[in-house]
Write a protein that holds these residues in place. Structure first.
Motif, short mmCIF file in Angstrom:
data_model
loop_
_atom_site.label_atom_id
_atom_site.label_comp_id
_atom_site.label_asym_id
_atom_site.label_seq_id
_atom_site.Cartn_x
_atom_site.Cartn_y
_atom_site.Cartn_z
N TRP A 12 -18.54 -5.68 -18.77
CA TRP A 12 -18.05 -5.57 -20.14
C TRP A 12 -16.80 -6.40 -20.40
O TRP A 12 -16.62 -6.91 -21.50
CB TRP A 12 -17.75 -4.10 -20.47
N ALA A 13 -15.91 -6.52 -19.43
CA ALA A 13 -14.67 -7.28 -19.62
C ALA A 13 -14.27 -7.93 -18.31
O ALA A 13 -14.04 -7.25 -17.32
CB ALA A 13 -13.56 -6.35 -20.11
N ARG A 14 -14.16 -9.23 -18.31
CA ARG A 14 -13.81 -9.97 -17.09
C ARG A 14 -12.32 -9.85 -16.79
O ARG A 14 -11.48 -10.09 -17.65
CB ARG A 14 -14.16 -11.45 -17.24
N GLU A 15 -11.98 -9.46 -15.57
CA GLU A 15 -10.59 -9.41 -15.13
C GLU A 15 -10.27 -10.61 -14.26
O GLU A 15 -9.16 -10.77 -13.81
CB GLU A 15 -10.32 -8.13 -14.33
N GLY A 16 -11.25 -11.43 -14.00
CA GLY A 16 -11.09 -12.57 -13.11
C GLY A 16 -12.16 -12.52 -12.05
O GLY A 16 -12.83 -11.51 -11.88
N PRO A 17 -12.32 -13.61 -11.31
CA PRO A 17 -13.36 -13.64 -10.27
C PRO A 17 -12.96 -12.81 -9.06
O PRO A 17 -11.78 -12.52 -8.86
CB PRO A 17 -13.43 -15.13 -9.92
N PRO A 18 -13.94 -12.43 -8.22
CA PRO A 18 -13.62 -11.67 -7.02
C PRO A 18 -12.59 -12.38 -6.13
O PRO A 18 -11.80 -11.73 -5.45
CB PRO A 18 -14.96 -11.55 -6.30
N SER A 19 -12.61 -13.72 -6.15
CA SER A 19 -11.68 -14.47 -5.30
C SER A 19 -10.23 -14.32 -5.73
O SER A 19 -9.32 -14.70 -5.00
CB SER A 19 -12.06 -15.96 -5.30
N ALA A 20 -10.00 -13.72 -6.91
CA ALA A 20 -8.63 -13.49 -7.38
C ALA A 20 -7.99 -12.28 -6.69
O ALA A 20 -6.81 -12.02 -6.88
CB ALA A 20 -8.61 -13.28 -8.89
N PHE A 21 -8.77 -11.55 -5.90
CA PHE A 21 -8.29 -10.35 -5.24
C PHE A 21 -8.50 -10.45 -3.73
O PHE A 21 -9.39 -11.14 -3.27
CB PHE A 21 -9.03 -9.11 -5.77
N ARG A 22 -7.71 -9.73 -2.98
CA ARG A 22 -7.89 -9.63 -1.54
C ARG A 22 -8.96 -8.58 -1.25
O ARG A 22 -9.06 -7.60 -1.98
CB ARG A 22 -6.58 -9.24 -0.85
N PRO A 23 -9.76 -8.76 -0.19
CA PRO A 23 -10.80 -7.79 0.12
C PRO A 23 -10.29 -6.35 0.23
O PRO A 23 -10.92 -5.41 -0.26
CB PRO A 23 -11.38 -8.28 1.45
N GLU A 24 -9.13 -6.16 0.85
CA GLU A 24 -8.61 -4.81 1.00
C GLU A 24 -8.20 -4.18 -0.32
O GLU A 24 -8.11 -2.95 -0.44
CB GLU A 24 -7.46 -4.77 2.01
N ASP A 25 -7.99 -5.01 -1.36
CA ASP A 25 -7.67 -4.47 -2.68
C ASP A 25 -8.81 -3.62 -3.22
O ASP A 25 -8.58 -2.60 -3.87
CB ASP A 25 -7.36 -5.60 -3.67
N ALA A 26 -10.05 -4.03 -2.95
CA ALA A 26 -11.21 -3.26 -3.41
C ALA A 26 -11.26 -1.90 -2.73
O ALA A 26 -11.56 -0.88 -3.38
CB ALA A 26 -12.50 -4.03 -3.13
N LEU A 27 -10.96 -1.87 -1.44
CA LEU A 27 -10.97 -0.60 -0.71
C LEU A 27 -9.88 0.34 -1.24
O LEU A 27 -10.12 1.54 -1.45
CB LEU A 27 -10.78 -0.84 0.78
N ARG A 28 -8.70 -0.21 -1.47
CA ARG A 28 -7.60 0.61 -1.99
C ARG A 28 -7.91 1.12 -3.40
O ARG A 28 -7.61 2.27 -3.73
CB ARG A 28 -6.30 -0.18 -1.97
N ALA A 29 -8.50 0.26 -4.24
CA ALA A 29 -8.85 0.67 -5.61
C ALA A 29 -9.88 1.79 -5.58
O ALA A 29 -9.79 2.75 -6.36
CB ALA A 29 -9.36 -0.53 -6.40
N ALA A 30 -10.85 1.69 -4.68
CA ALA A 30 -11.87 2.74 -4.56
C ALA A 30 -11.24 4.05 -4.12
O ALA A 30 -11.54 5.12 -4.68
CB ALA A 30 -12.96 2.31 -3.58
N LEU A 31 -10.36 3.99 -3.13
CA LEU A 31 -9.69 5.21 -2.67
C LEU A 31 -8.83 5.84 -3.76
O LEU A 31 -8.82 7.06 -3.93
CB LEU A 31 -8.84 4.93 -1.43
N ARG A 32 -8.12 5.00 -4.52
CA ARG A 32 -7.31 5.53 -5.63
C ARG A 32 -8.19 6.23 -6.66
O ARG A 32 -7.85 7.31 -7.15
CB ARG A 32 -6.52 4.40 -6.31
#
Length: 85
Positions: A12-32
């Motif tokens: 629905w809304a682009r925040e940027g490509p996956p390459s704009a984030f570090r892999p561990e950022d996804a894990l931390r976001a999921a845990l939050r």
């Protein structure tokens, strides 16, 4: 979820490509999201791509939850569909 490439939100809304984030950022976001009550997962599959010895790529998969084999395959199929959108 802020701080990671959220496939569902990205539809629905682009925040940027996956390459704009570090892999561990996804894990931390999921845990939050889980700890904050936004998500109540019944099953989780984490697929990690890494550089293996000799320059070849490798994949490591971790999973936990209540889904049987068919549920696990459905979760992976839905993820593949979201990646293709």
């Amino acid at each position: 979820m802020k701080g990671a490439y959220d496939l569902d939100a990205a539809r629905w809304a682009r925040e940027g490509p996956p390459s704009a984030f570090r892999p561990e950022d996804a894990l931390r976001a999921a845990l939050r999201a889980i700890e904050g009550g936004e998500l109540a997962p019944r099953h989780v599959i984490v697929s990690i791509a890494y550089d293996a010895v000799g320059g070849r790529g490798g994949t490591h998969v971790l999973q936990s939850g209540s889904y049987d084999l068919h549920g696990q395959l459905g979760l992976v199929a839905r993820t593949a569909q979201l990646l293709g959108e």
